[in-house]
Design an enzyme around this catalytic site. Structure first.
Site, short mmCIF file in Angstrom:
data_model
loop_
_atom_site.label_atom_id
_atom_site.label_comp_id
_atom_site.label_asym_id
_atom_site.label_seq_id
_atom_site.Cartn_x
_atom_site.Cartn_y
_atom_site.Cartn_z
N ARG A 1 -114.38 -39.25 -51.82
CA ARG A 1 -113.24 -38.95 -51.18
C ARG A 1 -112.29 -38.13 -51.74
O ARG A 1 -112.13 -38.26 -52.91
CB ARG A 1 -112.63 -40.14 -50.37
N ARG B 1 -100.58 -43.57 -54.51
CA ARG B 1 -100.61 -44.21 -53.17
C ARG B 1 -99.92 -45.72 -53.33
O ARG B 1 -99.52 -46.26 -52.22
CB ARG B 1 -101.98 -44.06 -52.60
N ARG C 1 -97.63 -48.31 -41.58
CA ARG C 1 -97.28 -48.03 -42.94
C ARG C 1 -95.98 -47.78 -43.36
O ARG C 1 -95.61 -47.84 -44.34
CB ARG C 1 -98.16 -46.70 -43.56
N ARG D 1 -115.99 -48.29 -57.33
CA ARG D 1 -116.43 -47.53 -56.10
C ARG D 1 -116.79 -46.08 -56.30
O ARG D 1 -117.75 -45.76 -55.94
CB ARG D 1 -115.51 -47.43 -55.21
N LYS E 1 -109.05 -53.78 -46.85
CA LYS E 1 -108.88 -53.91 -45.24
C LYS E 1 -109.88 -53.20 -44.42
O LYS E 1 -110.30 -53.83 -43.49
CB LYS E 1 -107.49 -52.92 -44.97
P1 AMP Z 1 -106.37 -44.74 -45.61
O1 AMP Z 1 -107.82 -44.46 -45.35
O2 AMP Z 1 -106.03 -45.74 -44.51
O3 AMP Z 1 -106.08 -45.39 -47.04
O4 AMP Z 1 -105.47 -43.48 -45.62
C1 AMP Z 1 -105.71 -42.24 -46.24
C2 AMP Z 1 -104.43 -41.41 -46.34
O5 AMP Z 1 -104.33 -41.11 -44.78
C3 AMP Z 1 -103.25 -41.82 -46.64
O6 AMP Z 1 -103.11 -41.95 -48.03
C4 AMP Z 1 -102.06 -41.25 -45.95
O7 AMP Z 1 -102.03 -39.83 -46.35
C5 AMP Z 1 -102.97 -41.00 -44.65
N1 AMP Z 1 -102.57 -42.11 -43.52
C6 AMP Z 1 -103.37 -43.10 -43.09
N2 AMP Z 1 -102.56 -43.72 -42.15
C7 AMP Z 1 -101.51 -43.51 -42.38
C8 AMP Z 1 -100.26 -43.80 -41.57
N3 AMP Z 1 -100.43 -45.17 -40.85
N4 AMP Z 1 -99.21 -43.49 -41.72
C9 AMP Z 1 -99.22 -42.11 -42.48
N5 AMP Z 1 -100.10 -41.66 -43.34
C10 AMP Z 1 -101.35 -42.20 -43.08
#
Ligand code: AMP
Length: 198
Positions: free
Chosen positions: A140, A151, A89, A128, A14
């Site tokens: 990260r 996740r 989400r 990665r 994404k």
């Molecule tokens: P991402 O970089 O989008 O994979 O997000 C990393 C982490 O941030 C996720 O595993 C969640 O813990 C938190 N996070 C990001 N976006 C959201 C969202 N829309 N709702 C809830 N938690 C989020």
């Protein structure tokens, strides 16, 4: 104005695709994950609260991310349109986004699901991590196989229900996220062109 949601499990590509669309169409990528990581880097109270949740692979609260998106969308760089990456989400976030966009008079142009194979995602993640380490860059906190599996489970349980939510509104389109980056990009461009023409 284009307002697009990119949907898919963590590691589906994404972020990579959102960045390409940003450059090509003058849109703004709104990644709640990036915003939360910026809060962590800044050492804010919100960042401190979010870090342990994120490292565990769970979701931070709907209220927090909804408020972040609402205020971010007000900024000038979002006026040509946005790409939501990693948001919504949960169904509650999707409902809140609908209300927000309606109040702002900014309809959703498309919701695009990147369909991927979970085992291939685990392989991609391990590649990665190896590449990031080879560049001497920090990995990260949530980049490890155990957290990815958690996740993916959170995606299936809490995020996947938004797929039928958008499908029932006739908004959903699917793209094969396992294809090469350029192929996925071309598919997304096609969808965006028809969304623009509509
Ligand atoms: P991402 O970089 O989008 O994979 O997000 C990393 C982490 O941030 C996720 O595993 C969640 O813990 C938190 N996070 C990001 N976006 C959201 C969202 N829309 N709702 C809830 N938690 C989020």
């Amino acid at each position: 104005m284009i307002n697009l949601i990119l949907l898919g499990p963590p590691g589906a590509g994404k972020g990579t695709q959102a960045k390409r669309l940003e450059d090509k169409y003058g849109l703004k990528q709104l990644s709640t994950g990036d915003m939360l990581r910026a809060e962590i880097a800044a050492g804010s109270e919100l960042g401190l609260k979010a870090k342990s949740i994120m490292d565990s692979g769970a979701l931070v609260s709907d209220e927090i991310v909804i408020a972040m998106i609402a205020s971010r969308m007000e900024q000038a760089d979002c006026k040509n349109g946005v790409i939501f990456d990693g948001f919504p989400r949960t169904v509650a976030q999707a409902e809140a986004l609908d209300k927000m966009l309606e109040a702002k008079g900014r309809p959703l142009s498309a919701v695009i699901e990147l369909k991927v194979d979970e085992e291939a995602l685990v392989k991609r993640l391990n590649n990665r991590i190896a590449e990031t380490k080879a560049r001497g860059e920090p990995v990260r906190g949530d980049d490890n196989e155990e957290t990815l599996r958690k996740r993916l489970q959170v995606f299936r349980e809490q995020t996947a229900p938004i797929i039928p939510y958008y499908d029932s509104k006739d908004m959903l389109q699917s793209v094969d996220g396992m294809a090469a980056i350029e192929v996925v990009e071309a598919e997304l461009a096609k969808i965006l062109q028809s969304a623009k023409a509509a």
